[in-house]
Design a protein around this motif. Structure first.
Motif, PDB file in Angstrom:
ATOM      1  N   ALA A 111     -22.063 -16.088  -1.922  1.00  0.00           N
ATOM      2  CA  ALA A 111     -22.262 -14.635  -1.951  1.00  0.00           C
ATOM      3  C   ALA A 111     -21.630 -13.981  -0.728  1.00  0.00           C
ATOM      4  O   ALA A 111     -21.008 -12.913  -0.828  1.00  0.00           O
ATOM      5  N   GLU A 112     -21.767 -14.621   0.438  1.00  0.00           N
ATOM      6  CA  GLU A 112     -21.153 -14.077   1.656  1.00  0.00           C
ATOM      7  C   GLU A 112     -19.639 -14.171   1.592  1.00  0.00           C
ATOM      8  O   GLU A 112     -18.935 -13.268   2.073  1.00  0.00           O
ATOM      9  N   LEU A 113     -19.132 -15.251   0.993  1.00  0.00           N
ATOM     10  CA  LEU A 113     -17.685 -15.375   0.800  1.00  0.00           C
ATOM     11  C   LEU A 113     -17.167 -14.196  -0.006  1.00  0.00           C
ATOM     12  O   LEU A 113     -16.167 -13.568   0.360  1.00  0.00           O
ATOM     13  N   ARG A 114     -17.838 -13.892  -1.108  1.00  0.00           N
ATOM     14  CA  ARG A 114     -17.410 -12.764  -1.940  1.00  0.00           C
ATOM     15  C   ARG A 114     -17.463 -11.458  -1.150  1.00  0.00           C
ATOM     16  O   ARG A 114     -16.499 -10.681  -1.152  1.00  0.00           O
ATOM     17  N   GLU A 115     -18.577 -11.232  -0.462  1.00  0.00           N
ATOM     18  CA  GLU A 115     -18.751  -9.976   0.274  1.00  0.00           C
ATOM     19  C   GLU A 115     -17.681  -9.822   1.357  1.00  0.00           C
ATOM     20  O   GLU A 115     -17.056  -8.767   1.483  1.00  0.00           O
ATOM     21  N   ARG A 116     -17.472 -10.886   2.138  1.00  0.00           N
ATOM     22  CA  ARG A 116     -16.509 -10.803   3.229  1.00  0.00           C
ATOM     23  C   ARG A 116     -15.077 -10.756   2.718  1.00  0.00           C
ATOM     24  O   ARG A 116     -14.222 -10.111   3.324  1.00  0.00           O
ATOM     25  N   GLY A 117     -14.810 -11.467   1.637  1.00  0.00           N
ATOM     26  CA  GLY A 117     -13.460 -11.448   1.070  1.00  0.00           C
ATOM     27  C   GLY A 117     -13.083 -10.074   0.567  1.00  0.00           C
ATOM     28  O   GLY A 117     -11.966  -9.593   0.797  1.00  0.00           O
ATOM     29  N   ILE A 118     -14.004  -9.425  -0.117  1.00  0.00           N
ATOM     30  CA  ILE A 118     -13.745  -8.068  -0.615  1.00  0.00           C
ATOM     31  C   ILE A 118     -13.589  -7.098   0.551  1.00  0.00           C
ATOM     32  O   ILE A 118     -12.681  -6.251   0.556  1.00  0.00           O
ATOM     33  N   PHE A 119     -14.456  -7.220   1.561  1.00  0.00           N
ATOM     34  CA  PHE A 119     -14.355  -6.330   2.727  1.00  0.00           C
ATOM     35  C   PHE A 119     -13.016  -6.523   3.434  1.00  0.00           C
ATOM     36  O   PHE A 119     -12.354  -5.549   3.804  1.00  0.00           O
ATOM     37  N   ALA A 120     -12.605  -7.780   3.627  1.00  0.00           N
ATOM     38  CA  ALA A 120     -11.331  -8.053   4.307  1.00  0.00           C
ATOM     39  C   ALA A 120     -10.158  -7.511   3.503  1.00  0.00           C
ATOM     40  O   ALA A 120      -9.180  -7.014   4.081  1.00  0.00           O
ATOM     41  N   THR A 121     -10.238  -7.588   2.182  1.00  0.00           N
ATOM     42  CA  THR A 121      -9.162  -7.059   1.351  1.00  0.00           C
ATOM     43  C   THR A 121      -9.104  -5.543   1.439  1.00  0.00           C
ATOM     44  O   THR A 121      -8.026  -4.946   1.469  1.00  0.00           O
ATOM     45  N   ARG A 122     -10.262  -4.902   1.501  1.00  0.00           N
ATOM     46  CA  ARG A 122     -10.288  -3.440   1.686  1.00  0.00           C
ATOM     47  C   ARG A 122      -9.666  -3.052   3.026  1.00  0.00           C
ATOM     48  O   ARG A 122      -8.935  -2.056   3.116  1.00  0.00           O
ATOM     49  N   GLN A 123      -9.968  -3.816   4.062  1.00  0.00           N
ATOM     50  CA  GLN A 123      -9.395  -3.530   5.369  1.00  0.00           C
ATOM     51  C   GLN A 123      -7.879  -3.717   5.345  1.00  0.00           C
ATOM     52  O   GLN A 123      -7.142  -2.953   5.975  1.00  0.00           O
ATOM     53  N   LEU A 124      -7.420  -4.745   4.639  1.00  0.00           N
ATOM     54  CA  LEU A 124      -5.983  -4.948   4.485  1.00  0.00           C
ATOM     55  C   LEU A 124      -5.346  -3.734   3.808  1.00  0.00           C
ATOM     56  O   LEU A 124      -4.312  -3.219   4.261  1.00  0.00           O
ATOM     57  N   ALA A 125      -5.956  -3.263   2.726  1.00  0.00           N
ATOM     58  CA  ALA A 125      -5.420  -2.098   2.018  1.00  0.00           C
ATOM     59  C   ALA A 125      -5.394  -0.871   2.925  1.00  0.00           C
ATOM     60  O   ALA A 125      -4.433  -0.083   2.895  1.00  0.00           O
ATOM     61  N   LYS A 126      -6.424  -0.716   3.750  1.00  0.00           N
ATOM     62  CA  LYS A 126      -6.463   0.415   4.684  1.00  0.00           C
ATOM     63  C   LYS A 126      -5.299   0.344   5.662  1.00  0.00           C
ATOM     64  O   LYS A 126      -4.644   1.361   5.947  1.00  0.00           O
ATOM     65  N   ARG A 127      -5.013  -0.861   6.182  1.00  0.00           N
ATOM     66  CA  ARG A 127      -3.884  -1.012   7.110  1.00  0.00           C
ATOM     67  C   ARG A 127      -2.561  -0.769   6.401  1.00  0.00           C
ATOM     68  O   ARG A 127      -1.637  -0.158   6.980  1.00  0.00           O
ATOM     69  N   GLN A 128      -2.459  -1.209   5.169  1.00  0.00           N
ATOM     70  CA  GLN A 128      -1.223  -0.971   4.418  1.00  0.00           C
ATOM     71  C   GLN A 128      -0.982   0.522   4.225  1.00  0.00           C
ATOM     72  O   GLN A 128       0.156   1.002   4.364  1.00  0.00           O
ATOM     73  N   LEU A 129      -2.020   1.263   3.921  1.00  0.00           N
ATOM     74  CA  LEU A 129      -1.884   2.708   3.749  1.00  0.00           C
ATOM     75  C   LEU A 129      -1.545   3.392   5.068  1.00  0.00           C
ATOM     76  O   LEU A 129      -0.803   4.383   5.086  1.00  0.00           O
ATOM     77  N   THR A 130      -2.063   2.862   6.169  1.00  0.00           N
ATOM     78  CA  THR A 130      -1.706   3.401   7.486  1.00  0.00           C
ATOM     79  C   THR A 130      -0.214   3.221   7.736  1.00  0.00           C
ATOM     80  O   THR A 130       0.468   4.140   8.217  1.00  0.00           O
ATOM     81  N   TRP A 131       0.300   2.044   7.438  1.00  0.00           N
ATOM     82  CA  TRP A 131       1.742   1.800   7.562  1.00  0.00           C
ATOM     83  C   TRP A 131       2.523   2.810   6.717  1.00  0.00           C
ATOM     84  O   TRP A 131       3.511   3.401   7.182  1.00  0.00           O
ATOM     85  N   LEU A 132       2.095   3.000   5.477  1.00  0.00           N
ATOM     86  CA  LEU A 132       2.837   3.873   4.568  1.00  0.00           C
ATOM     87  C   LEU A 132       2.879   5.309   5.077  1.00  0.00           C
ATOM     88  O   LEU A 132       3.895   5.999   4.911  1.00  0.00           O
ATOM     89  N   ARG A 133       1.802   5.760   5.682  1.00  0.00           N
ATOM     90  CA  ARG A 133       1.807   7.131   6.208  1.00  0.00           C
ATOM     91  C   ARG A 133       2.833   7.309   7.318  1.00  0.00           C
ATOM     92  O   ARG A 133       3.234   8.437   7.614  1.00  0.00           O
ATOM     93  N   GLY A 134       3.276   6.207   7.917  1.00  0.00           N
ATOM     94  CA  GLY A 134       4.320   6.272   8.933  1.00  0.00           C
ATOM     95  C   GLY A 134       5.722   6.195   8.358  1.00  0.00           C
ATOM     96  O   GLY A 134       6.690   6.106   9.114  1.00  0.00           O
ATOM     97  N   MET A 135       5.835   6.231   7.037  1.00  0.00           N
ATOM     98  CA  MET A 135       7.141   6.175   6.374  1.00  0.00           C
ATOM     99  C   MET A 135       7.354   7.478   5.611  1.00  0.00           C
ATOM    100  O   MET A 135       7.134   7.551   4.396  1.00  0.00           O
TER     101      MET A 135
END
Length: 324
Positions: free
Chosen positions: A267-291
């Motif tokens: 259950a913690e694997l699922r929770e942390r994996g989803i959270f980490a993926t959301r954080q990755l998406a947030k960083r990707q969108l930050t990069w895109l705003r700089g383009m």
């Protein structure tokens, strides 16, 4: 290599976006209408044996259209942005010579930036500094070093996760060795080791972040049901991999490794994996705003796929491939 750099390069279509935004589906739909070859822009898809946790295209999808820069490295090996740029420069004229058009598809924004801006002759690695930083991280933790980086190079720090050991280490190494920040080197234009490539960048970006979060959760659940933990178990059983390698730090793999260590429940694997993926998406969108030159397609719009196809076709039609 010099021939590729010196020859005029026509603009290339690129499709970028955060994880789970629909890039693969759009690229495959485009391949049904045009003769293209896909160049993957993904730092995780380069690794062999890492299929489930990277959402690697299936065998059927790979058979629909030629794909490049997938399964080109063993998980024990590193793969840099500089190597990526060199590979793209080699692939693009070959693809066009076959009468097809290259389309860059992925979510590793550092790779896109390296293509568009070109690469600087970066400072050489400093083994002594790296060893010192590793010792500091062992004592203080990578989040503490990330906080230190934020003080001297906030632009780079904003794009990195607090536990992205490899990139935090490199950024601090560059600063301590030269007194200049990594963002300073990235911002320079003179003396580039490779020139920037002309890209027409289409990006899939959601209007409603909840839409993306739901897709991320759904996809991570699919990865778990398809055997993500078993995949990581098989990688661990090789005996030569460790959780500090870039391959094993990929989202999902780090959390599955910890679960197999016994430090996380499923259950913690699922929770942390989803959270980490959301954080990755947030960083990707930050990069895109700089383009700022990108053409945005709202990923959660009902006609998003139609918009991508229309915009992409304008590029492909205006840039005919070299006859074979």
């Amino acid at each position: 290599m010099l021939d590729h750099v010196q020859a005029p390069i026509p603009p290339c279509l690129a499709l970028a976006g955060p994880t789970a935004s629909g890039k693969t589906a759009a690229a495959l739909a485009l391949a049904q209408r045009h003769r293209i070859e896909i160049i993957s822009v993904d730092s995780a898809l380069v690794y062999r044996g890492m299929d489930v946790g990277t959402a690697k295209p299936t065998a059927a999808e790979l058979a629909q259209v030629p794909h490049h820069l997938i399964d080109i490295r063993d998980p024990l090996q590193a793969y840099s942005a500089a190597e990526f740029v060199q590979d793209v420069l080699r692939l693009m004229p070959d693809i066009r010579a076959r009468g097809a058009q290259p389309v860059l598809v992925g979510g590793t924004m550092l790779y896109f930036k390296a293509l568009m801006d070109g690469l600087d002759p970066m400072p050489a690695a400093q083994p002594a500094l790296r060893a010192a930083l590793e010792a500091e991280a062992a004592e203080r933790g990578w989040p503490a070093l990330h906080a230190e980086l934020a003080q001297v190079d906030p632009e780079t720090a904003a794009r990195l996760a607090p536990n992205d050991a490899q990139r935090i280490q490199r950024a601090l190494e560059v600063f301590r060795a030269t007194g200049q920040t990594l963002s300073h080197f990235h911002a320079g234009r003179a003396g580039r080791a490779t020139p920037g490539l002309p890209l027409v960048l289409l990006t899939l970006e959601p209007h409603d972040r909840t839409w993306l979060h739901e897709r991320i959760a759904r996809r991570f659940d699919e990865m778990l049901s398809q055997g993500l933990v078993d995949e990581v178990r098989q990688l661990r059983e090789r005996g030569d991999l460790n959780p500090d390698l870039p391959s094993m730090r990929c989202v999902g793999y780090r959390q599955a490794w910890e679960a197999l260590d016994g430090t996380l429940s499923l259950a913690e694997l699922r929770e942390r994996g989803i959270f980490a993926t959301r954080q990755l998406a947030k960083r990707q969108l930050t990069w895109l705003r700089g383009m700022p030159s990108r053409q945005i397609v709202v990923a959660d719009a009902p006609d998003a796929l139609h918009q991508v196809l229309q915009a992409a076709e304008r590029v492909l039609i205006s840039q005919p491939a070299t006859p074979p």
